[in-house]
Design an enzyme around this catalytic site. Sequence first.
Site, PDB file in Angstrom:
ATOM      1  N   THR A 107     -40.428   0.182  94.270  1.00  0.00           N
ATOM      2  CA  THR A 107     -40.953  -1.021  94.914  1.00  0.00           C
ATOM      3  C   THR A 107     -39.971  -2.167  94.675  1.00  0.00           C
ATOM      4  O   THR A 107     -38.810  -1.922  94.310  1.00  0.00           O
ATOM      5  CB  THR A 107     -42.388  -1.318  94.411  1.00  0.00           C
ATOM      6  OG1 THR A 107     -42.937  -2.402  95.165  1.00  0.00           O
ATOM      7  CG2 THR A 107     -42.431  -1.659  92.932  1.00  0.00           C
ATOM      8  N   ASN A 108     -40.367  -3.409  94.907  1.00  0.00           N
ATOM      9  CA  ASN A 108     -39.468  -4.543  94.668  1.00  0.00           C
ATOM     10  C   ASN A 108     -40.271  -5.746  94.177  1.00  0.00           C
ATOM     11  O   ASN A 108     -41.488  -5.661  94.014  1.00  0.00           O
ATOM     12  CB  ASN A 108     -38.651  -4.859  95.935  1.00  0.00           C
ATOM     13  CG  ASN A 108     -39.553  -5.237  97.099  1.00  0.00           C
ATOM     14  OD1 ASN A 108     -40.227  -6.249  97.059  1.00  0.00           O
ATOM     15  ND2 ASN A 108     -39.572  -4.400  98.130  1.00  0.00           N
ATOM     16  N   LEU A 109     -39.608  -6.853  93.947  1.00  0.00           N
ATOM     17  CA  LEU A 109     -40.219  -7.986  93.241  1.00  0.00           C
ATOM     18  C   LEU A 109     -40.943  -8.978  94.156  1.00  0.00           C
ATOM     19  O   LEU A 109     -41.374 -10.030  93.701  1.00  0.00           O
ATOM     20  CB  LEU A 109     -39.144  -8.733  92.435  1.00  0.00           C
ATOM     21  CG  LEU A 109     -38.577  -7.941  91.255  1.00  0.00           C
ATOM     22  CD1 LEU A 109     -37.422  -8.695  90.621  1.00  0.00           C
ATOM     23  CD2 LEU A 109     -39.669  -7.688  90.214  1.00  0.00           C
TER      24      LEU A 109
ATOM     25  N   ALA B 220     -41.194  -7.609 102.297  1.00  0.00           N
ATOM     26  CA  ALA B 220     -39.935  -7.057 101.769  1.00  0.00           C
ATOM     27  C   ALA B 220     -40.055  -5.538 101.859  1.00  0.00           C
ATOM     28  O   ALA B 220     -40.455  -4.864 100.902  1.00  0.00           O
ATOM     29  CB  ALA B 220     -39.721  -7.516 100.337  1.00  0.00           C
TER      30      ALA B 220
END
Length: 225
Positions: A34-36, A101
């Site tokens: 995943t991402n931030l 995102a």
Amino acid sequence: ELVAFFQPKCLAGQRVLITAGPTFEAIDPVRGITNLSSGKMGFAIARAAQEAGAEVTLVAGPVHLPTPRHVTRIDVQSALQLHDAVLPLAAGHDVFVATAAVADWRPADCGAQKIKKDGSGRAPSVAMTENPDILAEVARLPARPYCVGFAAESHDLAKHAREKRQRKNVPLIVGNIGPSTFGRDDNTLLLVDEQGERKLPSASKLHLARALVAEIATRLGAAKP
Ligand code: C5P
């Protein structure tokens, strides 16, 4: 309700579709990539658009945020699920704002069982495959909504935003510096369109969302004679 009542109704009667948050790409049943992204910017835009009189649908990746009032929310995990939720809805909307995102790649296979350490000391290799570009696909629809993309960069914001606008063939790209804004309540935006660039200086995400909604409304007026 009072705060909403006093907002200018610049998107009255418009249907707005928004993506927000990160995606989660499963490697196995207990792990993933995943991402931030916190989803805060997209949720603020959903709130601002709704308060500006729009009918808003928000497709959200895994985030810990309350749904803005009177906004229809669809929760998804992966880029493919985001894609499958957005594509059938897109043509029925006047505006599409892609703040999510979205992971560029996903593991090619998600096994049904957890990958176990085998004691060899070797890490498993995970083959990756590219995710569909949801914004570019929406922008290719014959009855496409007015498309707004986001560019979360770490450097050369204006250059990357300009390139992204061309590559995805969308009228407006909103640039921001990812590492300075992920998870925070404030942001700085750079609007890049055919005319050039316009900076929206540092402010709360809700303040910027309201300014962006006003900018979109102006452009929508120009786009629809
Ligand atoms: O170049 P990049 O793909 O990072 O562009 C970011 C923009 O494109 C954002 O608006 C994002 O929501 C959208 N996007 C998308 N589908 C992808 C990747 C990005 O809709 N697979």
